[in-house]
Design an enzyme around this catalytic site. Structure first.
Site, PDB file in Angstrom:
ATOM      1  N   TRP A 101     -41.502 -21.050 -69.495  1.00 19.48           N
ATOM      2  CA  TRP A 101     -40.674 -22.020 -68.767  1.00 19.48           C
ATOM      3  C   TRP A 101     -39.619 -22.591 -69.679  1.00 19.48           C
ATOM      4  O   TRP A 101     -38.456 -22.772 -69.276  1.00 19.48           O
ATOM      5  CB  TRP A 101     -41.534 -23.125 -68.151  1.00 19.48           C
ATOM      6  CG  TRP A 101     -42.470 -22.611 -67.092  1.00 19.48           C
ATOM      7  CD1 TRP A 101     -43.840 -22.638 -67.125  1.00 19.48           C
ATOM      8  CD2 TRP A 101     -42.121 -21.988 -65.844  1.00 19.48           C
ATOM      9  NE1 TRP A 101     -44.339 -22.071 -65.982  1.00 19.48           N
ATOM     10  CE2 TRP A 101     -43.311 -21.664 -65.185  1.00 19.48           C
ATOM     11  CE3 TRP A 101     -40.902 -21.674 -65.237  1.00 19.48           C
ATOM     12  CZ2 TRP A 101     -43.335 -21.042 -63.933  1.00 19.48           C
ATOM     13  CZ3 TRP A 101     -40.919 -21.049 -63.993  1.00 19.48           C
ATOM     14  CH2 TRP A 101     -42.129 -20.742 -63.363  1.00 19.48           C
ATOM     15  N   ASP A 168     -39.626 -31.505 -69.523  1.00 24.34           N
ATOM     16  CA  ASP A 168     -40.199 -30.847 -68.340  1.00 24.34           C
ATOM     17  C   ASP A 168     -41.692 -31.158 -68.350  1.00 24.34           C
ATOM     18  O   ASP A 168     -42.439 -30.655 -69.179  1.00 24.34           O
ATOM     19  CB  ASP A 168     -39.951 -29.331 -68.437  1.00 24.34           C
ATOM     20  CG  ASP A 168     -40.634 -28.552 -67.308  1.00 24.34           C
ATOM     21  OD1 ASP A 168     -41.309 -29.162 -66.463  1.00 24.34           O
ATOM     22  OD2 ASP A 168     -40.488 -27.308 -67.305  1.00 24.34           O
ATOM     23  N   LYS A 192     -47.891 -29.188 -59.125  1.00 24.51           N
ATOM     24  CA  LYS A 192     -48.984 -29.054 -60.071  1.00 24.51           C
ATOM     25  C   LYS A 192     -49.830 -30.315 -60.195  1.00 24.51           C
ATOM     26  O   LYS A 192     -51.013 -30.204 -60.406  1.00 24.51           O
ATOM     27  CB  LYS A 192     -48.461 -28.593 -61.410  1.00 24.51           C
ATOM     28  CG  LYS A 192     -47.957 -27.158 -61.245  1.00 24.51           C
ATOM     29  CD  LYS A 192     -47.500 -26.487 -62.462  1.00 24.51           C
ATOM     30  CE  LYS A 192     -46.977 -25.110 -62.141  1.00 24.51           C
ATOM     31  NZ  LYS A 192     -45.536 -24.981 -62.398  1.00 24.51           N
TER      32      LYS A 192
END
Ligand SMILES: *Cc1c(COP(=O)(O)O)cnc(C)c1O
Length: 356
Positions: A101, A168, A192
């Protein structure tokens, strides 16, 4: 019986949240209309938005000066939006490359300017968090990923910098106590730890915006979304509502302090078994282990068929490792009950007995 859901994302949500969400789809707050068929500008939905925003600020103990947004496009669009809104023309930003990511965030930011990758753990399939790096003094901002969902590593000490700090937090927001005010911008895909896929939480310090010298397309401009209270266009009403329910659930549990304690306890049980059981070994280095995504491999790949049979029979779902790492990944987000972790541990012990 419900399965024991270890999915990495979209992932488990609290049962009571799912029940309330199902009710609201049929009849929202007793108004004889569905949540998803009323105007986002109705009093009922504006209340949801305000409540969700307030709960985020409260749970994270955010001081004044931050705006909370519920946007679309996932964390993946934030990879680009953060650069659009913070990277000055002719400026430069510093990135920590701690996983797939993070690498994607670097790729998008590079479209807009100079990106300095100050450290990377790619050399070891991202199984650790780099610690010794130098941040260039002229970086507009430093970008990091708090929890690396695929590899099961988590940053415990965030970069110390005078530049802006961007994070993030898609896979560990609301899971542990950190000083959230050390960040200038935080973003997280909902799916999530907060809600269903379809909305992205963005928390941004107002004073950092509007300083790049760029013309930003409206939908990518945080200031536009702030000025419209996340209603510049039709917001994703259902994911925002379910996120609000999950935030309420977290508050009722006692907030992040209480949740962190439960998460530490859950992770400790599973890591202890990985370290004790000779049939398994952990993937991430111990000091950087994640409390949210527990990655492990078999010590002997020949056990794979037997173990897969055992966990399937135990009603366990979603523990296959990411294709880039192999092995197993048990994602144990906030809503994961300790009972499910105990079932997984018992299943690992069954494998050991089978071969002794
Ligand atoms: C899942 C994930 C993403 C991608 O989120 P989307 O909402 O699917 O774009 C980004 N970063 C991290 C750390 C993730 O775990």
């Amino acid at each position: 019986m419900k399965k024991h859901n270890f999915s990495a994302g979209p992932c488990i949500l609290p049962q009571e949240v799912l029940k309330k969400a199902a009710d609201a789809v049929l009849n929202f707050n007793g108004i004889d209309l569905s949540l998803i068929e009323i105007s986002h500008r109705s009093k009922e939905f504006v209340n949801v938005m305000e409540n969700a925003r307030g709960l985020v600020k409260e749970l994270l103990s955010l001081p004044d000066g931050y705006s909370v947004l519920f946007l679309q496009g996932g964390a993946s669009l934030e990879f680009l939006m953060t650069a659009y809104n913070l990277l000055k023309i002719d400026g430069k930003a510093a990135y920590l490359d701690t996983g797939a990511w993070a690498a994607k965030s670097i790729k998008e930011a590079k479209l807009l300017g100079e990106i300095d990758v100050i450290a990377s753990s790619k050399d070891k399939t991202y199984n650790y968090i780099p610690k010794n790096y130098t941040i260039p003094a002229d970086a507009n901002y430093v970008h990091c990923t708090s929890n690396n969902t695929i590899y099961g590593t988590q940053i415990k000490e965030f970069p110390k910098t005078n530049s802006l700090l961007v994070c993030d937090m898609s896979s560990d927001i609301f899971s542990r106590q950190i000083d959230f005010a050390q960040f200038d911008l935080i973003y997280a895909g909902a799916q999530k730890n907060m809600g269903p896929a379809g909305t992205t939480l963005v928390i941004v310090k107002d004073e950092i915006l509007g300083k790049t010298g760029r013309t930003i397309p409206s939908m990518l401009d945080y200031q536009v979304h702030i000025s419209k209270d996340s209603m510049f266009n039709t917001p994703p009403v259902f994911p925002i509502y379910v996120s609000m329910l999950t935030l309420e659930w977290m508050k009722e549990l006692g907030g992040i302090a209480a949740i962190e304690k439960m998460n530490e306890e859950k992770a400790a049980i599973l890591y202890a078994e990985i370290d004790r059981n000779p049939h398994f070994k952990g993937f991430a280095v111990k000091e950087d282990r994640s409390l949210m995504n527990v990655t492990f491999n078999l010590t002997n790949e020949d056990d794979k068929e037997a173990f897969d049979k055992l966990w399937n029979a135990a009603g366990i779902s979603g523990i296959k490792g990411h294709r880039s790492v192999g092995g197993y990944r048990a994602s144990i987000y906030n809503a994961m009950p300790i009972e499910s972790i105990k079932v997984l541990v018992e299943t690992m012990q069954k494998l050991e007995k089978q071969f002794s």
